[in-house]
Design a protein around this motif. Structure first.
Motif, PDB file in Angstrom:
ATOM      1  N   SER A  79       0.852  -1.189   0.000  1.00 34.86           N
ATOM      2  CA  SER A  79       0.000   0.000   0.000  1.00 34.86           C
ATOM      3  C   SER A  79       0.885   1.234   0.000  1.00 34.86           C
ATOM      4  CB  SER A  79      -0.928   0.008   1.217  1.00 34.86           C
ATOM      5  OG  SER A  79      -0.194   0.228   2.388  1.00 34.86           O
ATOM      6  N   PHE A  80       0.558   2.158  -0.852  1.00 35.78           N
ATOM      7  CA  PHE A  80       1.361   3.365  -1.001  1.00 35.78           C
ATOM      8  C   PHE A  80       0.984   4.364   0.081  1.00 35.78           C
ATOM      9  CE2 PHE A  80       2.101   7.656  -2.384  1.00 35.78           C
ATOM     10  CZ  PHE A  80       3.279   7.601  -3.094  1.00 35.78           C
ATOM     11  N   SER A  81       2.006   5.005   0.662  1.00 30.58           N
ATOM     12  CA  SER A  81       1.704   6.221   1.402  1.00 30.58           C
ATOM     13  C   SER A  81       2.874   7.180   1.292  1.00 30.58           C
ATOM     14  CB  SER A  81       1.382   5.923   2.868  1.00 30.58           C
ATOM     15  OG  SER A  81       2.549   5.629   3.580  1.00 30.58           O
ATOM     16  N   ALA A  82       2.540   8.440   1.360  1.00 24.38           N
ATOM     17  CA  ALA A  82       3.558   9.484   1.361  1.00 24.38           C
ATOM     18  C   ALA A  82       3.161  10.476   2.438  1.00 24.38           C
ATOM     19  CB  ALA A  82       3.619  10.167   0.001  1.00 24.38           C
ATOM     20  N   SER A  83       4.101  11.338   2.799  1.00 24.30           N
ATOM     21  CA  SER A  83       3.693  12.369   3.750  1.00 24.30           C
ATOM     22  C   SER A  83       4.216  13.721   3.313  1.00 24.30           C
ATOM     23  CB  SER A  83       4.171  12.028   5.168  1.00 24.30           C
ATOM     24  OG  SER A  83       5.563  11.957   5.203  1.00 24.30           O
ATOM     25  N   GLN A  84       3.419  14.714   3.582  1.00 25.44           N
ATOM     26  CA  GLN A  84       3.754  16.083   3.208  1.00 25.44           C
ATOM     27  C   GLN A  84       3.750  16.941   4.465  1.00 25.44           C
ATOM     28  OE1 GLN A  84       0.770  18.120   0.931  1.00 25.44           O
ATOM     29  NE2 GLN A  84       2.183  19.721   0.238  1.00 25.44           N
ATOM     30  N   GLN A  85       4.779  17.762   4.561  1.00 25.38           N
ATOM     31  CA  GLN A  85       4.830  18.684   5.693  1.00 25.38           C
ATOM     32  C   GLN A  85       3.979  19.897   5.361  1.00 25.38           C
ATOM     33  OE1 GLN A  85       8.727  20.056   6.800  1.00 25.38           O
ATOM     34  NE2 GLN A  85       8.073  20.443   8.899  1.00 25.38           N
ATOM     35  N   THR A  86       2.969  20.116   6.154  1.00 24.31           N
ATOM     36  CA  THR A  86       2.036  21.211   5.857  1.00 24.31           C
ATOM     37  C   THR A  86       2.160  22.363   6.843  1.00 24.31           C
ATOM     38  OG1 THR A  86       0.384  19.906   7.036  1.00 24.31           O
ATOM     39  CG2 THR A  86       0.356  19.789   4.641  1.00 24.31           C
ATOM     40  N   GLY A  87       3.063  22.213   7.790  1.00 25.53           N
ATOM     41  CA  GLY A  87       3.295  23.302   8.740  1.00 25.53           C
ATOM     42  C   GLY A  87       4.391  22.852   9.671  1.00 25.53           C
ATOM     43  N   PRO A  88       4.875  23.749  10.538  1.00 27.02           N
ATOM     44  CA  PRO A  88       5.934  23.344  11.467  1.00 27.02           C
ATOM     45  C   PRO A  88       5.490  22.139  12.291  1.00 27.02           C
ATOM     46  CG  PRO A  88       5.593  25.716  11.516  1.00 27.02           C
ATOM     47  CD  PRO A  88       4.476  25.148  10.696  1.00 27.02           C
ATOM     48  N   GLY A  89       6.175  21.059  12.109  1.00 27.76           N
ATOM     49  CA  GLY A  89       5.865  19.863  12.875  1.00 27.76           C
ATOM     50  C   GLY A  89       4.569  19.182  12.462  1.00 27.76           C
ATOM     51  N   THR A  90       3.962  19.655  11.403  1.00 25.79           N
ATOM     52  CA  THR A  90       2.670  19.098  10.989  1.00 25.79           C
ATOM     53  C   THR A  90       2.829  18.313   9.697  1.00 25.79           C
ATOM     54  OG1 THR A  90       1.590  21.037  11.916  1.00 25.79           O
ATOM     55  CG2 THR A  90       0.256  19.619  10.469  1.00 25.79           C
ATOM     56  N   TRP A  91       2.429  17.076   9.726  1.00 19.96           N
ATOM     57  CA  TRP A  91       2.570  16.218   8.562  1.00 19.96           C
ATOM     58  C   TRP A  91       1.228  15.650   8.172  1.00 19.96           C
ATOM     59  CZ3 TRP A  91       7.313  15.605   6.192  1.00 19.96           C
ATOM     60  CH2 TRP A  91       8.412  16.128   6.900  1.00 19.96           C
ATOM     61  N   THR A  92       1.002  15.570   6.877  1.00 17.82           N
ATOM     62  CA  THR A  92      -0.250  15.035   6.361  1.00 17.82           C
ATOM     63  C   THR A  92       0.059  13.806   5.519  1.00 17.82           C
ATOM     64  OG1 THR A  92      -1.163  17.259   6.266  1.00 17.82           O
ATOM     65  CG2 THR A  92      -2.284  15.567   4.949  1.00 17.82           C
ATOM     66  N   GLY A  93      -0.658  12.748   5.784  1.00 16.31           N
ATOM     67  CA  GLY A  93      -0.479  11.543   4.984  1.00 16.31           C
ATOM     68  C   GLY A  93      -1.163  11.672   3.631  1.00 16.31           C
ATOM     69  N   LEU A  94      -0.541  11.094   2.623  1.00 17.63           N
ATOM     70  CA  LEU A  94      -1.102  11.171   1.269  1.00 17.63           C
ATOM     71  C   LEU A  94      -1.254   9.762   0.714  1.00 17.63           C
ATOM     72  CD1 LEU A  94       1.273  13.904  -0.230  1.00 17.63           C
ATOM     73  CD2 LEU A  94      -0.985  14.285   0.771  1.00 17.63           C
ATOM     74  N   ASP A  95      -2.387   9.499   0.095  1.00 17.44           N
ATOM     75  CA  ASP A  95      -2.494   8.257  -0.663  1.00 17.44           C
ATOM     76  C   ASP A  95      -1.938   8.504  -2.072  1.00 17.44           C
ATOM     77  OD1 ASP A  95      -4.456   9.629  -2.034  1.00 17.44           O
ATOM     78  OD2 ASP A  95      -6.128   8.476  -1.162  1.00 17.44           O
ATOM     79  N   LEU A  96      -1.973   7.478  -2.886  1.00 18.33           N
ATOM     80  CA  LEU A  96      -1.340   7.610  -4.204  1.00 18.33           C
ATOM     81  C   LEU A  96      -1.991   8.713  -5.038  1.00 18.33           C
ATOM     82  CD1 LEU A  96       0.744   6.649  -6.233  1.00 18.33           C
ATOM     83  CD2 LEU A  96      -0.833   4.828  -6.927  1.00 18.33           C
ATOM     84  N   ALA A  97      -3.310   8.796  -4.991  1.00 16.34           N
ATOM     85  CA  ALA A  97      -3.991   9.819  -5.800  1.00 16.34           C
ATOM     86  C   ALA A  97      -3.579  11.216  -5.348  1.00 16.34           C
ATOM     87  CB  ALA A  97      -5.505   9.632  -5.695  1.00 16.34           C
ATOM     88  N   ALA A  98      -3.533  11.424  -4.040  1.00 20.03           N
ATOM     89  CA  ALA A  98      -3.161  12.747  -3.532  1.00 20.03           C
ATOM     90  C   ALA A  98      -1.697  13.059  -3.826  1.00 20.03           C
ATOM     91  CB  ALA A  98      -3.420  12.803  -2.024  1.00 20.03           C
ATOM     92  N   PHE A  99      -0.878  12.028  -3.774  1.00 17.59           N
ATOM     93  CA  PHE A  99       0.537  12.244  -4.070  1.00 17.59           C
ATOM     94  C   PHE A  99       0.744  12.581  -5.541  1.00 17.59           C
ATOM     95  CE2 PHE A  99       4.808  10.752  -5.250  1.00 17.59           C
ATOM     96  CZ  PHE A  99       5.553  11.560  -4.405  1.00 17.59           C
ATOM     97  N   ARG A 100      -0.016  11.898  -6.409  1.00 13.03           N
ATOM     98  CA  ARG A 100       0.074  12.233  -7.836  1.00 13.03           C
ATOM     99  C   ARG A 100      -0.313  13.693  -8.070  1.00 13.03           C
ATOM    100  NH1 ARG A 100      -3.017   6.790  -9.809  1.00 13.03           N
ATOM    101  NH2 ARG A 100      -1.219   5.537 -10.437  1.00 13.03           N
ATOM    102  N   THR A 101      -1.323  14.141  -7.388  1.00 14.47           N
ATOM    103  CA  THR A 101      -1.747  15.540  -7.556  1.00 14.47           C
ATOM    104  C   THR A 101      -0.641  16.491  -7.094  1.00 14.47           C
ATOM    105  OG1 THR A 101      -4.048  14.913  -7.241  1.00 14.47           O
ATOM    106  CG2 THR A 101      -3.493  17.230  -6.877  1.00 14.47           C
ATOM    107  N   LEU A 102      -0.058  16.164  -5.948  1.00 12.66           N
ATOM    108  CA  LEU A 102       1.001  17.012  -5.398  1.00 12.66           C
ATOM    109  C   LEU A 102       2.192  17.098  -6.349  1.00 12.66           C
ATOM    110  CD1 LEU A 102       2.203  18.554  -2.911  1.00 12.66           C
ATOM    111  CD2 LEU A 102       3.148  16.358  -2.191  1.00 12.66           C
ATOM    112  N   THR A 103       2.468  16.027  -7.058  1.00 12.45           N
ATOM    113  CA  THR A 103       3.680  15.970  -7.868  1.00 12.45           C
ATOM    114  C   THR A 103       3.396  16.132  -9.364  1.00 12.45           C
ATOM    115  OG1 THR A 103       3.555  13.549  -7.916  1.00 12.45           O
ATOM    116  CG2 THR A 103       4.894  14.550  -6.186  1.00 12.45           C
ATOM    117  N   ASN A 104       2.220  16.667  -9.661  1.00  9.14           N
ATOM    118  CA  ASN A 104       1.865  16.939 -11.068  1.00  9.14           C
ATOM    119  C   ASN A 104       1.959  15.693 -11.933  1.00  9.14           C
ATOM    120  OD1 ASN A 104       1.529  19.859 -10.743  1.00  9.14           O
ATOM    121  ND2 ASN A 104       3.726  19.796 -10.284  1.00  9.14           N
ATOM    122  N   ASP A 105       1.641  14.572 -11.326  1.00  4.19           N
ATOM    123  CA  ASP A 105       1.788  13.280 -12.006  1.00  4.19           C
ATOM    124  C   ASP A 105       0.427  12.918 -12.598  1.00  4.19           C
ATOM    125  OD1 ASP A 105       2.513  10.774 -12.827  1.00  4.19           O
ATOM    126  OD2 ASP A 105       3.093  10.043 -10.834  1.00  4.19           O
TER     127      ASP A 105
END
Ligand SMILES: [Ca+2]
Ligand SMILES: [Ca+2]
Ligand SMILES: [Ca+2]
Ligand SMILES: [Ca+2]
Length: 648
Positions: free
Chosen positions: A391-417
């Motif tokens: 299962s794919f997961s990625a994480s994005q830092q959205t603020g100081p000390g704040t991380w948001t988990g991303l599934d594949l679809a959200a990660f593709r959006t983040l990376t212009n994929d």
């Protein structure tokens, strides 16, 4: 045509005449190497014969000079116990240092094996073994910690400290740098105003900090302009066990450099594998490191992450710079991260305009990708993601000390994929995903074959991890391996019948003795030997292998004029050389199949049994009776050369 030939002849004659003035200066231990260096004029070579030299060497303001092993056994320059640098070179051009073993018995702060400082061009450091260069006086200690002292030591340090004149055309090739306690420094370091460099084919391991570093914009050297190593390659190196006990380090690091290709390296068992950053920005606010391309590297089993892209300072608001207009393409990453943690395969931070495509990214845990602060304009395409957790997961830092988990679809959006060539989540079907010894070759039913970015054409000089053409078929393959570009490997069955060797050329032949022909071949996994003869011994044999294609290193075989064996196979067992020229071997693990009779010796051994196996090796076969050599191939002279074939 006629005029050209005439000009060439005159040039050749001129070269010949000039070379007549040059001399070879031989040094025999314990004589002074420095005396011969001081006597050198342009074109001279200093040939260091086997032995240990408790000396340090200085080459200053000399041009066209070579310091090399004489090739008759290991020539060790060990330092004189007080000099900081074992070999120190400054402001010189066309200097070659080759084939030597270099230590530094001083083992104090800022020790180096080889240092070049100042300005000059055409510096070559090749085929040396540089070991035990340490800032502290103790034997190898992977747990060493210098605290915040900042002290260091380097195996090789090349420092361009002249802002108006660079060190240009630097080659650091085929060296082994190992067992160095480097404090806050590195195994191989190029710093400051260096233009046009090639760091290739080195084997760098057991370093307590970074293995290979090209470093700019730092406080040392303290130059305000042109303080960025530029226009270079770091390729075909092996870097492992570069593990720092007190900071998070990478095995290969481009930091504050410009236009660097990091390609076809094998990087494993470190903390980070390959790191790209812009940590420092002395005299340059908002500094950028750009044009750093990480391409076709095999990266596995690094404990933190495979690739860290972008500067340090995830969350600290410091003045660190950014990495921009760079790329990560054609790599295979396998099971980095030794535990489920914040980072696994690729981490990006303070980076923008990064292309990331055609990579196999095979994780060990769910977490595949970490996107920290300061990241924008990331363009992912045609990657193949997979992990053992399925299962794919990625994480994005959205603020100081704040991380948001991303599934594949959200990660593709983040990376212009999006659109064509969208990345897939699928088992890449590499030949082995074993974390400690993966085989990145694609199986015939791999979804990565012809699934890379459409319209991709290889970069100039680009080859896959096997050295084969990067593009074959309709499209490029994903990962380090391009399939289908070679003929199939020879099918050798180790059965005492050499008919399967028909069509393979002998590398040595003889008449009038019991052994008549020696053949060597290989496939992707194994190295094979086939010897035919008559009246050979029914069981006893030895095979000596010079795996680094350097007669000056390894066992010096008195039955030959030149030898230099790193390994010996004796009656089905493998031994690694551990001496300084004489008979001294340690048994090592290998998978050997052998079939030996009075007419045939046929043998296969796993290539992974050898710590390093060069593309060209040199071999001797000896048939023995009661531990005495009855006959051998080649009969005399040098060991016989064999160049490994690329095949699948
Ligand atoms: Ca292809
Ligand atoms: Ca290939
Ligand atoms: Ca056979
Ligand atoms: Ca050798």
């Amino acid at each position: 045509m006629g005029n050209m030939r005439k000009a060439a002849m005159i040039a050749a004659l001129l070269f010949y005449c000039l070379n007549l003035l040059a001399v070879d200066r031989h040094v025999y231990a314990p004589a002074s190497i420095q005396t011969q260096i001081d006597a050198c004029v342009a074109g001279d070579r200093v040939l260091v014969h086997t032995g240990t030299y408790s000396q340090a060497v200085v080459i200053a303001n000399k041009n066209n000079i070579t310091l090399t092993s004489a090739g008759d056994g290991e020539a060790i320059i060990a330092g004189n116990g007080s000099a900081v640098h074992t070999i120190y070179i400054e402001n010189s051009s066309t200097v070659t240092i080759s084939g030597l073993t270099i230590r530094n018995t001083r083992k104090q702060a800022w020790s180096t094996g080889i240092t070049f400082i100042g300005t000059g061009s055409n510096l070559t450091i090749s085929g040396n073994k540089i070991t035990e260069i340490s800032y502290v006086n103790k034997s190898w200690d992977p747990t060493d910690n210098p605290g915040s002292s900042g002290v260091g030591a380097n195996g090789i340090a090349i420092v361009g400290d002249n802002a108006s004149s660079s060190i240009s055309n630097v080659s650091v090739i085929n060296n082994e740098v190992s067992y160095c306690i480097t404090g806050w420094s590195e195994g191989i370091a190029l710093k400051g105003n260096i233009n046009n460099f090639n760091i290739e084919g080195n084997n760098v391991h057991h370093i307590t900090n970074i293995g290979i570093d090209v470093l700019g914009l730092a406080t040392y050297p303290n130059i305000t302009t042109n303080n960025q190593p530029s226009n270079g390659t770091i390729k075909g190196n092996t870097a492992y066990n570069c593990i720092c006990n007190y900071t998070d380090n990478g095995a290969i690091y481009a930091d504050g450099a410009m236009n660097v290709l990091i390609a076809n390296n094998k990087v494993y068992n470190n903390k980070f594998g390959i790191t790209v950053g812009c940590e420092n920005q002395i005299n340059k606010v908002n500094a950028t490191s750009s044009g750093i391309h990480v391409r076709n590297n095999l990266i596995y089993n690094n404990s933190l992450a495979g690739i860290l892209y972008g500067s340090n300072g995830v969350n600290n608001g410091s003045t660190e710079g950014t990495v921009s207009h760079s790329s990560i393409t054609g790599n295979t990453l396998v099971k980095n991260a030794s535990s489920s943690q914040w980072a696994s395969e690729i981490v990006l931070q303070n980076a923008n305009n990064i292309d990331c495509f055609n990579n196999v990214i095979y994780g060990r845990y769910g977490q595949m990708f970490t996107v920290a602060t300061g990241v924008s304009a990331i363009n992912c395409r045609a990657n193949c993601y997979y992990n053992s957790a399925a299962s794919f997961s990625a994480s994005q830092q959205t603020g100081p000390g704040t991380w948001t988990g991303l599934d594949l679809a959200a990660f593709r959006t983040l990376t212009n994929d999006n659109g064509t060539d969208q990345s897939i989540f699928s088992d890449p079907l590499i030949s082995s995903a074993n974390a400690t010894n993966p085989d990145p070759h694609l199986q015939s039913n791999s979804p990565c074959i012809n699934a890379g970015k459409s319209g991709f054409s290889p970069f100039s000089g680009e080859v896959d991890f096997d050295g084969q053409p990067r593009l074959n078929g309709a499209r490029v393959d994903i990962g380090v391996d391009e399939t289908g570009t070679t003929s199939s490997c020879p099918a050798i069955s180790v059965n005492g019948n050499l008919s399967d060797w028909n069509g393979i050329a002998a590398i040595a032949t003889a008449t009038g003795q019991s052994t008549l022909t020696l053949k060597v071949t290989n496939n992707a996994q194994s190295l094979f030997f086939g010897v035919s003869g008559s009246g050979m011994d029914n069981s006893q044999y030895q095979i000596f292998i010079d795996t680094d294609n350097n007669a000056g290193t390894g066992y010096q075989d008195s039955q030959y004029g030149s030898s230099g064996a790193e390994y010996l196979i004796e009656n089905g067992l493998l031994y690694r050389y551990n001496g300084t020229g004489g008979w001294s071997w340690t048994a090592v693990t290998a998978t050997i199949n052998a079939n030996k009779s009075g007419t045939v010796a046929e043998l296969g051994i796993n290539r992974s049994a050898f710590t390093s196996l060069g593309s060209t090796i040199n071999v001797s076969y000896k048939d023995m009776t009661n531990w005495a050599t009855q006959s051998k191939l080649p009969v005399s002279g040098s060991y016989a050369a064999y160049t490994l074939i690329n095949c699948q």
